[in-house]
Design a protein around this motif. Structure first.
Motif, short mmCIF file in Angstrom:
data_model
loop_
_atom_site.label_atom_id
_atom_site.label_comp_id
_atom_site.label_asym_id
_atom_site.label_seq_id
_atom_site.Cartn_x
_atom_site.Cartn_y
_atom_site.Cartn_z
N ASP A 5 0.82 -1.29 -0.01
CA ASP A 5 -0.06 -0.11 -0.15
C ASP A 5 0.93 1.28 0.05
O ASP A 5 0.28 2.32 0.45
CB ASP A 5 -1.22 0.15 1.25
CG ASP A 5 -1.85 -0.89 0.95
OD1 ASP A 5 -2.57 -1.16 0.09
OD2 ASP A 5 -2.57 -1.58 2.18
N ASP A 6 2.20 1.07 -0.17
CA ASP A 6 2.94 2.39 -0.38
C ASP A 6 2.52 3.25 -1.53
O ASP A 6 2.03 2.74 -2.64
CB ASP A 6 4.47 1.83 -0.62
CG ASP A 6 5.56 2.92 -0.76
OD1 ASP A 6 5.82 3.56 0.56
OD2 ASP A 6 5.89 3.14 -1.84
N GLU A 7 2.69 4.42 -1.22
CA GLU A 7 2.26 5.52 -2.20
C GLU A 7 2.74 5.42 -3.39
O GLU A 7 2.23 5.50 -4.44
CB GLU A 7 2.54 6.91 -1.50
CG GLU A 7 1.83 7.91 -2.34
CD GLU A 7 0.40 8.28 -2.00
OE1 GLU A 7 -0.30 8.86 -2.66
OE2 GLU A 7 0.12 7.67 -1.13
N GLY A 14 3.56 0.76 -4.65
CA GLY A 14 2.24 -0.25 -4.90
C GLY A 14 1.88 0.05 -6.40
O GLY A 14 1.46 -0.78 -7.36
N PRO A 15 1.67 1.37 -6.67
CA PRO A 15 1.19 1.68 -8.03
C PRO A 15 2.30 1.48 -9.03
O PRO A 15 2.04 0.91 -10.24
CB PRO A 15 1.09 3.26 -8.12
CG PRO A 15 0.92 3.51 -6.60
CD PRO A 15 1.47 2.58 -5.85
N ASN A 52 -5.26 3.94 -10.30
CA ASN A 52 -6.15 4.05 -9.14
C ASN A 52 -5.75 3.66 -7.78
O ASN A 52 -6.29 4.03 -6.88
CB ASN A 52 -7.31 3.25 -9.56
CG ASN A 52 -8.13 4.02 -10.91
OD1 ASN A 52 -8.25 5.27 -11.00
ND2 ASN A 52 -8.96 3.19 -11.67
N LYS A 53 -4.63 3.00 -8.01
CA LYS A 53 -4.10 2.44 -6.77
C LYS A 53 -3.93 3.53 -5.49
O LYS A 53 -4.14 3.23 -4.41
CB LYS A 53 -2.85 1.79 -6.94
CG LYS A 53 -1.98 1.05 -5.90
CD LYS A 53 -2.81 -0.02 -5.18
CE LYS A 53 -1.95 -0.92 -4.05
NZ LYS A 53 -2.59 -2.08 -3.49
N LYS A 54 -3.24 4.53 -5.95
CA LYS A 54 -2.98 5.77 -5.01
C LYS A 54 -3.12 7.08 -5.83
O LYS A 54 -2.88 7.11 -6.67
CB LYS A 54 -1.44 5.74 -4.16
CG LYS A 54 -1.13 4.52 -3.37
CD LYS A 54 -2.14 4.53 -2.10
CE LYS A 54 -1.78 3.60 -1.09
NZ LYS A 54 -2.55 3.65 0.17
N ASP A 55 -3.93 7.92 -5.21
CA ASP A 55 -3.98 9.20 -5.78
C ASP A 55 -2.94 10.07 -5.61
O ASP A 55 -3.14 10.80 -4.66
CB ASP A 55 -5.54 9.82 -5.47
CG ASP A 55 -6.02 10.70 -6.23
OD1 ASP A 55 -5.09 11.38 -7.13
OD2 ASP A 55 -6.94 11.60 -5.92
N ASN A 56 -2.02 10.46 -6.36
CA ASN A 56 -0.84 11.44 -6.25
C ASN A 56 -0.47 11.85 -7.83
O ASN A 56 -1.04 11.56 -8.83
CB ASN A 56 0.08 10.73 -5.51
CG ASN A 56 0.85 9.36 -6.31
OD1 ASN A 56 1.36 9.65 -7.38
ND2 ASN A 56 0.67 8.32 -5.66
N THR A 102 2.36 8.91 -9.76
CA THR A 102 2.13 7.69 -10.37
C THR A 102 0.83 7.92 -11.24
O THR A 102 0.51 7.19 -12.38
CB THR A 102 1.98 6.66 -9.40
OG1 THR A 102 0.94 6.79 -8.51
CG2 THR A 102 3.37 6.32 -8.89
N SER A 103 -0.27 8.65 -10.60
CA SER A 103 -1.78 8.59 -11.24
C SER A 103 -1.59 9.26 -12.55
O SER A 103 -2.12 8.68 -13.60
CB SER A 103 -2.66 9.35 -10.20
OG SER A 103 -2.81 8.75 -9.05
#
Length: 261
Positions: free
Chosen positions: A168-170, A173-174, A202-206, A209-210
């Protein structure tokens, strides 16, 4: 005129219930008393049940206490030392992985191979992932092994190891999901690539990566002639990440998808 009492006359008495005037008797007092009686009966039954089952309860508590002690002992004397040992093992292959990242061609491949397989009696990522599979270090070894194989153009192995990695790392993970997308793209499986690019986005919203994986997903959708989907993905970048590298010239990509339909 003098008053008189009739013969045989008796004054009328008010009816009394339990020394309480009937007119002022509070029915709630009876309800409270009944409730207390019910509680007493319940308490007596509970006491009887506990007394009857005291031995099983006692043994059950001992068993629970023993399980807690075993769990704590396992963490202290097995799990924690194993975690530390696995983390220490990662240092050796990481050295070669970092060197390979700044190298090219056969030199890079040789370094990635050392990172994967180890040497001089030291574990590589493959051994760590296998021998310490239940640890954080074992999990991260799957990531490094997958990226190493991807850099060596061994895509099926890359997909295999990256699929075992969970975080779940920011960023990690993505990135792992996006790397699987890259591997599928390189073996000409664009539908799978698109799926993993969307998962990565969609894994993390940043803002790192997003937009990157939204852009890769949109480009892949364009290649699949899914222009409507591509337009939506490009538009998401425009609306949510306009100041990022992918967002700066996004309007022309939106128009390309729109007019291709």
């Amino acid at each position: 005129m003098a008053s008189y009492k009739k013969r045989g006359y008796k004054p009328k008495k008010e009816k009394v219930v339990d020394n309480v005037n009937e007119e002022t008797f509070d029915e709630s007092q009876s309800a409270v008393a009944e409730a207390f009686n019910t509680l007493d009966e319940t308490a007596n039954k509970s006491e009887q049940w506990i007394e009857k089952n005291s031995k099983p309860l006692f043994y059950g508590l001992i068993a629970i206490a023993a399980l807690i002690l075993v769990f704590l002992a396992y963490n202290k004397y097995v799990s924690e030392p194993t975690q530390t040992e696995a983390s220490n093992e990662l240092a050796y292959p990481r050295t070669f992985f970092d060197k390979a990242a700044t190298s090219t061609g056969k030199a890079a491949d040789s370094l990635y191979t050392l990172a994967l397989e180890g040497g001089d009696g030291k574990y590589g990522f493959i051994d760590i992932a296998d021998s310490y599979s239940g640890t954080k270090a074992g999990n991260i070894a799957n990531y490094y092994a997958g990226i190493s194989y991807l850099k060596m153009n061994k895509y099926e192995e890359a997909i295999d190891y990256l699929s075992k990695f969970d975080s779940d790392d920011e960023l990690l993970g993505p990135t792992a999901l996006g790397a699987i997308g890259d591997a599928f793209a390189d073996i000409n499986q664009p539908e799978d690539a698109l799926d993993y690019y969307e998962k990565a986005a969609n894994k993390k919203d940043n803002e790192f990566t997003s937009p990157l994986f939204l852009f890769k997903a949109a480009q892949t959708a364009m290649g699949l002639k899914e222009y409507n989907k591509a337009e939506k993905l490009f538009t998401t970048i425009k609306e949510k990440y306009p100041t990022t590298e992918q967002g700066r010239d996004i309007e022309k990509y939106i128009n390309s998808a729109k007019y291709a339909q």
